[in-house]
Scaffold this motif. Structure first.
Motif, PDB file in Angstrom:
ATOM      1  N   LYS A 291     -41.318  98.412  -2.442  1.00  0.00           N
ATOM      2  CA  LYS A 291     -41.659  98.186  -3.839  1.00  0.00           C
ATOM      3  C   LYS A 291     -43.160  98.370  -4.005  1.00  0.00           C
ATOM      4  CE  LYS A 291     -41.287  94.749  -7.556  1.00  0.00           C
ATOM      5  NZ  LYS A 291     -40.812  93.384  -7.909  1.00  0.00           N
ATOM      6  N   SER A 292     -43.530  99.308  -4.850  1.00  0.00           N
ATOM      7  CA  SER A 292     -44.946  99.534  -5.115  1.00  0.00           C
ATOM      8  C   SER A 292     -45.203  99.375  -6.606  1.00  0.00           C
ATOM      9  CB  SER A 292     -45.370 100.928  -4.644  1.00  0.00           C
ATOM     10  OG  SER A 292     -44.609 101.934  -5.288  1.00  0.00           O
ATOM     11  N   VAL A 293     -46.473  99.186  -6.948  1.00  0.00           N
ATOM     12  CA  VAL A 293     -46.848  98.961  -8.346  1.00  0.00           C
ATOM     13  C   VAL A 293     -47.822 100.041  -8.783  1.00  0.00           C
ATOM     14  CG1 VAL A 293     -47.913  97.366  -9.978  1.00  0.00           C
ATOM     15  CG2 VAL A 293     -46.512  96.470  -8.106  1.00  0.00           C
ATOM     16  N   ASN A 299     -46.250  99.130 -13.769  1.00  0.00           N
ATOM     17  CA  ASN A 299     -44.806  99.236 -13.560  1.00  0.00           C
ATOM     18  C   ASN A 299     -44.459  99.206 -12.076  1.00  0.00           C
ATOM     19  OD1 ASN A 299     -44.408  99.447 -16.305  1.00  0.00           O
ATOM     20  ND2 ASN A 299     -44.352 101.691 -16.301  1.00  0.00           N
ATOM     21  N   SER A 300     -43.350  98.545 -11.759  1.00  0.00           N
ATOM     22  CA  SER A 300     -42.862  98.500 -10.377  1.00  0.00           C
ATOM     23  C   SER A 300     -42.049  99.749 -10.080  1.00  0.00           C
ATOM     24  CB  SER A 300     -41.983  97.263 -10.166  1.00  0.00           C
ATOM     25  OG  SER A 300     -42.744  96.088 -10.296  1.00  0.00           O
TER      26      SER A 300
END
Length: 314
Positions: A291-293, A299-300
């Motif tokens: 999971k990156s932002v 936004n994820s």
């Protein structure tokens, strides 16, 4: 240079699967698809041409980042001894080859791509990186392994048979002596005697699904007995898959971008079936869920990749 960290379990893939498969707006990605046969020579030429155009557009090298995390994901590339050889398939501008060369000053990398312009750019980038003795450890050649296969000089059948005979005669010395014997095959025979590792990093997904079995068998054929194929590619329900429109589907879980390049998204069962069908032994196979932002909009992004290690039997 600071080492990259390696993350693989930010979320559970099964939870993402349930979310996607219960979302009506994503139903188009789940439907069966009857595709026409794209295995003609004309279709193969079009695929190669699309990737050549892609690499020309991104020739500055800024599009790709050095994949330093691979040394954490595949530590074998760092811990192996002298004279070990790697075949990097679909090397692009060298974003996979460069960290391997940096991480192991003894390893030799053979890198292929379907674009001569891309190979020239890879050579420029790696030469500018000031890596120790890189001129003698990085060798490029033009090849589309999905259509023409690999050249005989990588590992011909005669030399593979000699290597197998040596293993059967002296199993106790196979780990070191036979590797050194295989290394000298280039002088004593007609090829380099095969490679110890093959890296398939975001390459197989660009090959039409119908050509994948043959492509993997090609990789099997150039590995030494006991050699390992290191695999990383797009996983099922990765964010980029869900962004494709329904009219971009060209097969089941297979899509074509507006520039003509393809992308397939793998589930574990498909990867297992493909590699075991080519004769490999499965060592590792899992989803990497990260999971990156997005720093600009917050936004994820849920990224899914498939990580695998497969061995050619001794």
């Amino acid at each position: 240079m600071e080492a990259a960290e390696y993350f693989s379990k930010d979320f559970e893939w099964e939870e993402l699967r349930a979310e996607v498969e219960n979302d009506p707006s994503l139903r188009c990605h789940l439907l069966p698809f009857e595709s026409s046969n794209p295995s003609s020579i004309k279709a193969a030429d079009e695929d190669s041409a699309a990737w050549k155009r892609f690499h020309v557009r991104h020739s500055s090298g800024k599009f790709f980042k050095e994949r330093r995390y691979l040394l954490k994901e595949f530590p074998e590339l760092v811990s192996c001894g002298e004279h070990y050889k790697v075949l990097e398939v679909g090397c692009g501008n060298g974003s996979t080859a460069l960290p391997i060369l940096r991480g192991n000053e003894h390893i030799i990398v053979y890198a292929c791509d379907c674009s001569t312009e891309t190979l020239e750019r890879a050579e420029e980038i790696i030469a500018a990186a000031n890596v120790a003795s890189v001129r003698h450890r990085f060798h490029t050649f033009c090849c589309d392994f999905s259509t023409t296969g690999f050249p005989e000089w990588l590992g011909c059948h005669t030399c593979q048979e000699i290597f197998l005979q040596k293993q059967q005669i002296c199993l106790s010395d196979v780990k070191e002596n036979n590797r050194n014997d295989a290394y000298s095959l280039k002088e004593r025979h007609c090829c380099i005697g095969g490679v110890d590792f093959v890296t398939l990093v975001f390459t197989l997904s660009a090959v039409p699904f119908q050509r994948m079995p043959t492509s993997i068998k090609e990789c099997f054929s150039v590995l030494k007995p006991g050699g390992i194929l290191l695999f990383r590619d797009y996983g099922l329900y990765d964010m980029t898959m869900l962004r494709f429109k329904s009219d971009q589907r060209v097969g089941f879980r297979e899509y074509m971008r507006s520039d003509g390049t393809r992308s397939y998204f793998f589930c574990l069962d498909t990867v297992r079936h493909l590699f075991l069908g080519a004769g490999f032994i499965e060592l590792e196979l899992e989803y990497c869920c990260v999971k990156s932002v997005n720093r600009r909009n917050g936004n994820s992004m849920l990224r899914v990749w498939v990580h695998g290690k497969f061995q050619r039997p001794m």
